[in-house]
Enzyme design. Structure first.
Site, PDB file in Angstrom:
ATOM      1  N   CYS A  87     -15.411 -45.583 -55.410  1.00  0.00           N
ATOM      2  CA  CYS A  87     -15.657 -44.734 -54.335  1.00  0.00           C
ATOM      3  C   CYS A  87     -17.058 -45.263 -53.895  1.00  0.00           C
ATOM      4  O   CYS A  87     -17.933 -45.968 -54.660  1.00  0.00           O
ATOM      5  CB  CYS A  87     -15.227 -43.317 -54.192  1.00  0.00           C
ATOM      6  SG  CYS A  87     -16.440 -42.552 -55.655  1.00  0.00           S
ATOM      7  N   CYS A 161     -15.052 -46.737 -49.857  1.00  0.00           N
ATOM      8  CA  CYS A 161     -16.207 -47.478 -49.895  1.00  0.00           C
ATOM      9  C   CYS A 161     -16.242 -48.666 -48.948  1.00  0.00           C
ATOM     10  O   CYS A 161     -17.176 -49.183 -48.868  1.00  0.00           O
ATOM     11  CB  CYS A 161     -16.437 -48.154 -51.450  1.00  0.00           C
ATOM     12  SG  CYS A 161     -15.101 -48.540 -52.001  1.00  0.00           S
ATOM     13  N   CYS A 165     -16.838 -52.186 -51.111  1.00  0.00           N
ATOM     14  CA  CYS A 165     -16.095 -52.429 -52.498  1.00  0.00           C
ATOM     15  C   CYS A 165     -16.059 -53.922 -52.524  1.00  0.00           C
ATOM     16  O   CYS A 165     -15.816 -54.788 -51.621  1.00  0.00           O
ATOM     17  CB  CYS A 165     -14.684 -51.781 -51.982  1.00  0.00           C
ATOM     18  SG  CYS A 165     -14.732 -50.080 -52.124  1.00  0.00           S
TER      19      CYS A 165
END
Length: 213
Positions: A87, A161, A165
């Site tokens: 996250c 995210c 990410c």
């Protein structure tokens, strides 16, 4: 520029290297352990305002990176499945999900977590509601993700995210749309905790890992 560690902090880092070398004895050589620890310390200190916690953070980050490296260098057919929870701050959702996975799967799943912009500490509300279920995440520390960890994971679970990410071709990604517990009351965080349990259990079924609880 990374922060320059003082003599006491350098000593702590040297002691961390000894512990890690002992832990990975027979799996990785001491030069690799030392290099990963130093790289982890440099990476963390480049973003830190103080070096007080760098030795501890670097040891934990390096330990996860080295665990991932061992997986990458091992026969995948002989390994338990691995899941990485990501996250933004690695302070709420990903820590709670990782806590559930460790609690339910034990050693049958290799669990990692990380964040694109790690916070300084785990969300107290997340710690409190997980403790209500007998799961202690109070000792966890938010940390960034690393290439080795992403590459070693069989499943990467992302939570909020977005483009931050890491994306690796061929890797299995699962995106969980779950509210961020940041700033929420305990009553508001409990449903997030329970939804994470449901999703972790469902993922374990997909991985053919029986729940121990």
């Amino acid at each position: 520029m990374p922060l320059e560690l003082n003599t006491a902090q350098e000593l702590q880092l040297s002691e961390a290297a000894v512990r890690l070398q002992r832990h990975f004895d027979g799996q990785l050589n001491s030069e690799t352990v030392e290099r990963f620890l130093r790289e982890s310390a440099d990476h963390l200190s480049a973003r830190a305002e103080t070096g007080n916690w760098i030795p501890l953070l670097a040891e934990r980050f390096a330990r996860d990176r080295l665990r991932a490296l061992v997986r990458l260098e091992s026969d995948g057919a002989l390994l338990n499945p691995s899941v990485l929870f990501l996250c933004v701050h690695n302070a709420g959702r990903s820590q709670m999900a990782a806590g559930w996975m460790r609690h339910l799967a034990g050693d049958d799943v290799d669990v990692f977590s990380g964040g694109s912009e790690p916070a300084e500490s785990v969300n107290p509300a997340a710690v409190a509601v997980m403790a209500e279920k007998g799961i202690d995440i109070s000792g966890e520390i938010p940390q960034p993700w690393a290439d080795e960890i992403v590459r070693a994971a069989d499943v990467v679970v992302t939570m909020g995210c977005g483009d931050a990410c890491p994306l690796f071709p061929g890797k299995r990604y699962v995106d969980w749309e779950i509210d961020d517990p940041s700033g929420k009351s305990l009553d508001e965080v409990r449903p997030i905790r329970d939804e994470l349990e449901r999703r972790v259990r469902a993922l374990m079924v997909e991985l053919e890992v029986p729940a121990r609880v």
